[in-house]
Enzyme design. Structure first.
Site, PDB file in Angstrom:
ATOM      1  CE  LYS A 177       9.712  10.046  -5.344  1.00 18.72           C
ATOM      2  NZ  LYS A 177      10.859  10.028  -4.415  1.00 18.72           N
TER       3      LYS A 177
ATOM      4  NE  ARG B 270      20.567  13.555  -7.322  1.00 19.77           N
ATOM      5  CZ  ARG B 270      20.892  12.979  -6.165  1.00 19.77           C
ATOM      6  NH1 ARG B 270      22.113  12.517  -5.973  1.00 19.77           N
ATOM      7  NH2 ARG B 270      19.998  12.884  -5.203  1.00 19.77           N
TER       8      ARG B 270
HETATM    9  N1  BES Z   1      11.597  14.574  -5.320  1.00 20.76           N
HETATM   10  C1  BES Z   1      12.396  13.697  -4.563  1.00 20.76           C
HETATM   11  C2  BES Z   1      12.828  14.268  -3.211  1.00 20.76           C
HETATM   12  C3  BES Z   1      11.744  14.540  -2.204  1.00 20.76           C
HETATM   13  C4  BES Z   1      11.497  13.664  -1.183  1.00 20.76           C
HETATM   14  C5  BES Z   1      11.033  15.722  -2.232  1.00 20.76           C
HETATM   15  C6  BES Z   1      10.531  13.931  -0.240  1.00 20.76           C
HETATM   16  C7  BES Z   1      10.070  15.997  -1.282  1.00 20.76           C
HETATM   17  C8  BES Z   1       9.821  15.099  -0.279  1.00 20.76           C
HETATM   18  C9  BES Z   1      13.659  13.359  -5.337  1.00 20.76           C
HETATM   19  O1  BES Z   1      13.521  13.319  -6.715  1.00 20.76           O
HETATM   20  C10 BES Z   1      14.086  11.993  -4.914  1.00 20.76           C
HETATM   21  O2  BES Z   1      13.361  11.078  -5.164  1.00 20.76           O
HETATM   22  N2  BES Z   1      15.255  11.893  -4.295  1.00 20.76           N
HETATM   23  C11 BES Z   1      15.751  10.639  -3.829  1.00 20.76           C
HETATM   24  C12 BES Z   1      17.215  10.565  -4.184  1.00 20.76           C
HETATM   25  C13 BES Z   1      17.830   9.222  -3.935  1.00 20.76           C
HETATM   26  C14 BES Z   1      17.258   8.207  -4.915  1.00 20.76           C
HETATM   27  C15 BES Z   1      19.314   9.336  -4.092  1.00 20.76           C
HETATM   28  C16 BES Z   1      15.555  10.579  -2.325  1.00 20.76           C
HETATM   29  O3  BES Z   1      15.716  11.599  -1.671  1.00 20.76           O
HETATM   30  O4  BES Z   1      15.209   9.517  -1.840  1.00 20.76           O
HETATM   31 MN    MN Z   2      12.888  11.425  -7.386  1.00 23.93          MN
END
Ligand code: BES
Ligand code: MN
Ligand code: ZN
Length: 499
Positions: free
Chosen positions: A276, A350
């Site tokens: 991230k 997931r």
């Molecule tokens: N934990 C994150 C989702 C999240 C984002 C929670 C903002 C709280 C606030 C999750 O693990 C994630 O990173 N999801 C990705 C998925 C994508 C790579 C398909 C996302 O939402 O960007």
């Molecule tokens: Mn994530």
């Protein structure tokens, strides 16, 4: 640990309101008419409250308050006049309780509630006040000397004066356990990841054993044997061992299959190798929010000795980049046996849930399943921070959950499942891939989970990414962890299993 403010109950009649210290809270109705307690304080203060309600600026709506500081005639540092508005309901009671909490000055709180509303609404008002007073200060080394924060929530006493204090206490009972559960969840979510490691989290859950919850912690060797490769793959770049923690509350009849509550417990989500961006990454200490809610609900059920069988299953992992971390392109086999192509290591939740859902079904044959997860940024884009989105395979179960959420104020919106979305996660090399592209990101994530739910098992998935933290404070919570979801699930257990 943050403790809720204790509530004491007293008879209002004959009480000397002039002598109350700290905060003295009194009420007017929607027409601006003062309750008997407010009338008494009005006389003591030389008519100050009468002038407040006579002012055309005074709108008697839920959440309206007026504060008199250092008024003559009473010992209180502040007299707070509040109103529930016209035909108050549970939501109005919560809004008013939250507004009172925000108006408080330092010291104890006395609520003169005789003639305000029925006991249930007064209880809900006091509950909201207690929730809004939450203040996580475990890492503040200096105690605030002045202002409302100079009294920690557990040290601030709330005196509830009522016409019938025993009836008031009875009405409050259901909320006492709930407040403790919500605080338990908020503390877990607010904890930083260097403190709340997977092991520290598991230890906190083991402590629920003292309340009669049967807690079992599975380590990596056991998870390996179970074939939980999808969950383990997420945690393999971390020094903290991955865990599944099972919490069982068997308060119902022996023959009844349990309700299973499943929680994503990523103690920190860096994104892994698909890392991230730095900005805002510190918020990913909340990525265990689903596991936090499940844990809080289990605590509530045990504290109030719920007559229901409920099993909580949480997956505790840390998603770190490392030489041993999983990479994009890896293919792993889930506990179910389906193979997963890892397109993006940041779509880790997931993978954790896939094994949790399967494990819960294989072991407990649950009557129904609810999972909670801070799963996708796409959910935040869709509904913002105001509502969580939920997905359901069974309309009747969805309606039961929606009713529980409506009653408790956990705001939700139902989202669709469907074959075209499932198509988006077909993989060229494996059975499925862990991302489905940018469009409908929250739904393709839900369809990923759906694949791990057996036909016929009523299942709800709640994506709480937008509601787990709040950035400005709400009616029920200060800035930070909200505890969103605990109240609705407690209510669902009541209505569905104990009703
Ligand atoms: N934990 C994150 C989702 C999240 C984002 C929670 C903002 C709280 C606030 C999750 O693990 C994630 O990173 N999801 C990705 C998925 C994508 C790579 C398909 C996302 O939402 O960007
Ligand atoms: Mn994530
Ligand atoms: Zn995550």
């Amino acid at each position: 640990m943050t403790d809720p403010a204790p509530i004491r109950f007293h008879k209002e009649e004959g009480r000397d309101l002039a002598g109350e210290k700290g905060n003295l809270v009194v009420f007017a109705d929607a027409a601006g008419k003062l309750t008997p307690g407010a009338q008494a304080v009005d006389r003591l203060t030389g008519g100050a409250l009468g002038r407040a309600v006579a002012d055309p600026d005074f709108k008697a709506k839920p959440g309206t308050t007026r504060t008199l500081r250092y008024p003559s005639g009473v010992a209180a540092g502040a007299v707070i006049l509040a109103t529930l508005g016209k035909d108050p309901d549970r939501a109005a009671a919560r809004k008013t309780g939250g507004a009172i909490a925000r108006a408080l000055v330092k010291g104890d709180v006395t609520l003169a509630t005789a003639g305000v509303a029925d006991d249930a609404l007064v209880a809900e008002l006091a509950h909201a006040l207690v929730l809004r007073l939450y203040d996580f200060r475990d890492y503040k080394t200096a105690q605030e000397e002045n202002g409302p924060e100079s009294t920690p929530p557990g040290k601030r006493k709330v005196h509830l004066l009522a016409a019938d204090p025993r009836a008031a206490r009875r009405a409050q009972a259901r909320f006492a356990a709930l407040a403790e559960g919500v605080f338990f969840t908020r503390d877990l979510v607010n904890e930083p990841a260097n403190r709340l490691t997977t092991d520290a989290f598991a230890k906190r859950l083991e402590a629920l054993g003292k309340l009669g919850v049967e807690v079992e912690v599975l380590g990596e060797a056991e998870l390996e044997k179970l074939g939980a490769r999808a969950l383990l793959a997420v945690g393999q770049g971390s020094d903290s061992e991955s865990r599944i923690v099972v919490m069982r509350w068997d308060g119902g009849r022996k023959k009844d299959a349990p309700l299973a509550l499943i929680g994503k417990g990523v103690v920190f989500d860096t994104g892994g190798i698909s890392m991230k961006p730095a900005s805002g990454m510190e918020e990913m200490t909340m990525d265990m929010g689903g596991a936090g809610v499940v844990s809080g609900v289990m605590r509530v059920l045990a504290l109030r000795k719920a007559k229901a069988n409920v099993v909580g299953v949480v997956g505790l992992v840390e998603n770190m980049p490392d030489a041993r971390a999983q990479r994009p392109g890896d293919i792993v086999r889930s506990m179910k046996g389906d193979t997963i192509e890892v397109i993006n290591t940041d779509a880790e939740g997931r993978m954790v849930l896939a094994d949790l859902l399967w494990y819960a079904q294989e072991r407990f044959k649950p009557a129904a399943m609810v999972d909670l997860a801070t799963l996708t940024g796409a959910m935040v884009i869709a509904l913002g921070h105001h509502r969580a989105g939920f997905f359901a395979t069974d309309d009747a179960f969805a309606a039961e959950y929606a009713a529980a959420a409506e009653a408790t104020g956990d705001e939700i919106w139902r989202m669709p499942l469907g074959k075209p979305y499932a198509e988006q996660i077909k993989s060229r090399l494996a059975d499925i891939k862990n991302t489905g592209g940018r469009s409908a990101g929250a739904i393709t994530a839900a369809e990923f989970l759906h694949r791990f739910v057996r036909d016929g098992v009523p299942w709800i998935h709640i994506d709480i990414a937008g509601v787990t933290l709040n950035s400005n404070g709400t009616d029920l919570a200060p800035k930070g962890a909200s505890g969103w979801g605990v109240a609705a699930l407690d209510e669902l257990v009541r209505a569905k299993l104990e009703g």
